[in-house]
Structures are given as structure tokens and as C-alpha cells.
Design a protein around this motif. Structure first.
Motif, short mmCIF file in Angstrom:
data_model
loop_
_atom_site.label_atom_id
_atom_site.label_comp_id
_atom_site.label_asym_id
_atom_site.label_seq_id
_atom_site.Cartn_x
_atom_site.Cartn_y
_atom_site.Cartn_z
N GLY A 1 7.46 4.36 -2.67
CA GLY A 1 6.14 4.05 -3.22
C GLY A 1 5.89 2.61 -3.58
O GLY A 1 4.81 2.08 -3.36
N GLY A 2 6.89 1.94 -4.16
CA GLY A 2 6.70 0.54 -4.54
C GLY A 2 6.40 -0.35 -3.35
O GLY A 2 5.48 -1.17 -3.38
N ILE A 3 7.16 -0.18 -2.29
CA ILE A 3 6.94 -0.98 -1.07
C ILE A 3 5.62 -0.60 -0.42
O ILE A 3 4.88 -1.47 0.04
CB ILE A 3 8.11 -0.79 -0.08
CG1 ILE A 3 9.43 -1.26 -0.70
CG2 ILE A 3 7.83 -1.48 1.23
CD1 ILE A 3 9.45 -2.73 -1.08
N ILE A 4 5.34 0.69 -0.36
CA ILE A 4 4.07 1.14 0.23
C ILE A 4 2.89 0.54 -0.52
O ILE A 4 1.93 0.06 0.09
CB ILE A 4 3.98 2.69 0.23
CG1 ILE A 4 5.05 3.30 1.12
CG2 ILE A 4 2.58 3.15 0.63
CD1 ILE A 4 4.90 3.02 2.59
N SER A 5 2.94 0.57 -1.85
CA SER A 5 1.81 0.03 -2.62
C SER A 5 1.63 -1.47 -2.38
O SER A 5 0.51 -1.96 -2.33
CB SER A 5 1.96 0.34 -4.10
OG SER A 5 3.11 -0.27 -4.63
N LEU A 6 2.73 -2.21 -2.20
CA LEU A 6 2.61 -3.63 -1.89
C LEU A 6 1.98 -3.84 -0.52
O LEU A 6 1.14 -4.73 -0.34
CB LEU A 6 3.98 -4.30 -1.94
CG LEU A 6 4.60 -4.44 -3.31
CD1 LEU A 6 6.04 -4.95 -3.20
CD2 LEU A 6 3.78 -5.34 -4.21
N LEU A 7 2.36 -3.02 0.45
CA LEU A 7 1.77 -3.11 1.78
C LEU A 7 0.28 -2.77 1.75
O LEU A 7 -0.54 -3.48 2.34
CB LEU A 7 2.50 -2.16 2.74
CG LEU A 7 1.96 -2.11 4.16
CD1 LEU A 7 2.19 -3.45 4.86
CD2 LEU A 7 2.60 -0.98 4.93
N LEU A 8 -0.07 -1.71 1.03
CA LEU A 8 -1.48 -1.34 0.92
C LEU A 8 -2.28 -2.46 0.27
O LEU A 8 -3.39 -2.78 0.71
CB LEU A 8 -1.63 -0.05 0.11
CG LEU A 8 -1.02 1.22 0.71
CD1 LEU A 8 -1.17 2.38 -0.26
CD2 LEU A 8 -1.61 1.54 2.05
#
Length: 64
Positions: free
Chosen positions: A18-25
Motif C-alpha cells: 500500500g505505501g508504494i502504491i499510494s506514492l505511485l498513485l
């Protein structure tokens, strides 16, 4: 992401926490921030279409 964008593949899948995904989003949609991260479900799926001058982000997994 740069490696995926530079590849000849028509479609790619990226899997991350989730942390990486949220940064990508957030990189592609500045309106996504802490609240978007907080609302991520487990699992969660987003579709990101990228072209030279446009991108489209769509959440395609909505946990019931």
C-alpha cells in the motif's frame, strides 16, 4: 515504472504494498494523498493507462 514504460510490452502488472502504491498513485494524480492511502483495501487494484501526453487512473477493485 520507467523500465515498464520503456519496455515493448503492451500491458504490464505491478504488484506492491500500500505505501508504494499510494506514492505511485500520487505521482500520477496529485489529488490522491493520505485519505486515498487510508482507504486502500487489501487487496486493491488500480488500472493506470499511460501514453506520451496523457494518463488515466481508475480504481477497478471495490471491496464489498
Amino acid at each position: 515504472m520507467n523500465d515498464l514504460r520503456e519496455s515493448d510490452a503492451k500491458s504490464s502488472i505491478m504488484v506492491a504494498h500500500g505505501g508504494i502504491i499510494s506514492l505511485l498513485l500520487h505521482y500520477y494524480d496529485k489529488s490522491t494523498g493520505f485519505e486515498a492511502w487510508r482507504k486502500l483495501s487489501n487487496p486493491d487494484i488500480y488500472k493506470l493507462q499511460i501514453s506520451e501526453d496523457h494518463h488515466q487512473l481508475e480504481r477497478i477493485w471495490l471491496e464489498a
